[in-house]
Design an enzyme around this catalytic site. Structure first.
Site, PDB file in Angstrom:
ATOM      1  N   ARG A  55       3.666   1.628   7.052  1.00  0.00           N
ATOM      2  CA  ARG A  55       3.180   2.004   5.724  1.00  0.00           C
ATOM      3  C   ARG A  55       2.073   1.035   5.322  1.00  0.00           C
ATOM      4  O   ARG A  55       2.344  -0.124   5.011  1.00  0.00           O
ATOM      5  CB  ARG A  55       4.344   1.971   4.724  1.00  0.00           C
ATOM      6  CG  ARG A  55       3.942   1.957   3.250  1.00  0.00           C
ATOM      7  CD  ARG A  55       3.288   3.235   2.820  1.00  0.00           C
ATOM      8  NE  ARG A  55       3.034   3.229   1.379  1.00  0.00           N
ATOM      9  CZ  ARG A  55       2.072   3.919   0.797  1.00  0.00           C
ATOM     10  NH1 ARG A  55       1.264   4.671   1.520  1.00  0.00           N
ATOM     11  NH2 ARG A  55       1.906   3.875  -0.505  1.00  0.00           N
ATOM     12  N   GLN A  67      -1.323   5.835  -5.358  1.00  0.00           N
ATOM     13  CA  GLN A  67      -0.807   5.042  -6.462  1.00  0.00           C
ATOM     14  C   GLN A  67      -1.615   5.303  -7.733  1.00  0.00           C
ATOM     15  O   GLN A  67      -2.787   5.671  -7.667  1.00  0.00           O
ATOM     16  CB  GLN A  67      -0.861   3.549  -6.114  1.00  0.00           C
ATOM     17  CG  GLN A  67       0.472   2.978  -5.662  1.00  0.00           C
ATOM     18  CD  GLN A  67       0.792   3.330  -4.218  1.00  0.00           C
ATOM     19  OE1 GLN A  67      -0.110   3.454  -3.420  1.00  0.00           O
ATOM     20  NE2 GLN A  67       2.062   3.480  -3.896  1.00  0.00           N
TER      21      GLN A  67
END
Length: 280
Positions: A163, A195
């Site tokens: 990730r 995000q």
């Protein structure tokens, strides 16, 4: 003669543009957008460079560190006690702020493995739907000693499971061969960070988009957000999807909804049985 060459070049460019497709990858953080892009690249015979592998190795170590820090911080908040040696290890990990990827070595891997066997950590993991933790946590812990080895070389699975948070705009171009004319179709896949802090950059990618692939994380129905541990990943994805489909910029653009991480979702359903509920 020169004019003919220019006209020919323009015609060739128009034909190429006709068979060039821009795909926009959208989704909330940790939906798996970048993982899907990696899989597309691997299918199209992408060979990771030494630099790519170095970034993946570094990313996996940071993933382990981020998960451990949050896990141990939550075990402290839950007031789960440890014996003095394990408590000291917990404090050491929680104190690290810089060069977190350098902390992992065979010696610290042994200490981490010992921590994972404590009642405090096991009890905390039993409540992991109450705080943020990567969905690849089990994979990372299974691979702990291998990743901690100084001679560690990432595998293809590691490339997919690592990730690395997308920041900015990442463009990937590849050609796909077809049987009929034009023989080759060109794709440009644009991946942007999911995000909340990254979404203001999305507007720079809206021009000349042929299709949108919106990625939703099915396994996030009972998981917390990285940037807001009071928020639910599934609800965040639903809210974001609603804003995308209602965006005037996309009213004539096809949107494909991809339900990702189905395997993890099925595992959770089998494990939790009838006790399934979205954590709001």
């Amino acid at each position: 003669m020169r004019e003919c060459r220019v006209e020919l070049q323009l015609a060739q460019e128009q034909i190429k543009n006709l068979y060039t497709f821009k795909l926009l990858l959208l989704g909330a953080g940790e939906s798996g957008k970048s993982t899907i892009l990696k899989q597309i690249k691997l299918i199209n015979r992408w060979e990771p460079s030494a630099l790519d592998k170095e970034e993946v190795a570094r990313g996996l170590k940071i993933n382990i560190f981020d998960c451990l820090q949050n896990l141990l911080e939550q075990s402290r908040k839950f007031e789960y006690k440890m014996d003095p040696d394990d408590e000291e290890t917990r404090k050491q990990i929680l104190r690290i702020t810089d060069d977190c990827e350098d902390f992992l070595n065979p010696e610290t891997a042994k200490k981490i493995r010992k921590l994972l066997d404590t009642d405090a950590v096991k009890s905390t993991l039993a409540r992991k739907n109450e705080f943020w933790l990567l969905e690849s946590f089990d994979y990372l812990m299974e691979s702990l000693e291998r990743i901690a080895d100084p001679a560690f070389e990432p595998t293809e699975d590691d490339l997919v499971m690592a990730r690395v948070r997308t920041t900015g705009i990442v463009k990937t171009n590849f050609d796909h061969k077809v049987v009929e004319e034009p023989k080759v179709v060109h794709f440009e896949v644009v991946d942007v960070g999911g995000q909340r802090s990254e979404r203001k950059k999305w507007i720079h990618c809206f021009d000349n988009v042929n299709a949108i692939m919106f990625v939703n994380n099915l396994a996030g129905y009972n998981k917390r957000l990285f940037e807001d541990q009071s928020g639910n990943r599934m609800q965040e994805s639903l809210d974001l999807f609603e804003s995308v489909v209602n965006n005037p910029s996309f009213k004539d653009i096809p949107i494909y909804l991809i339900m990702n991480k189905k395997d993890l979702f099925e595992q959770q359903v089998r494990k939790l049985g009838q006790g399934i509920a979205i954590i709001m």
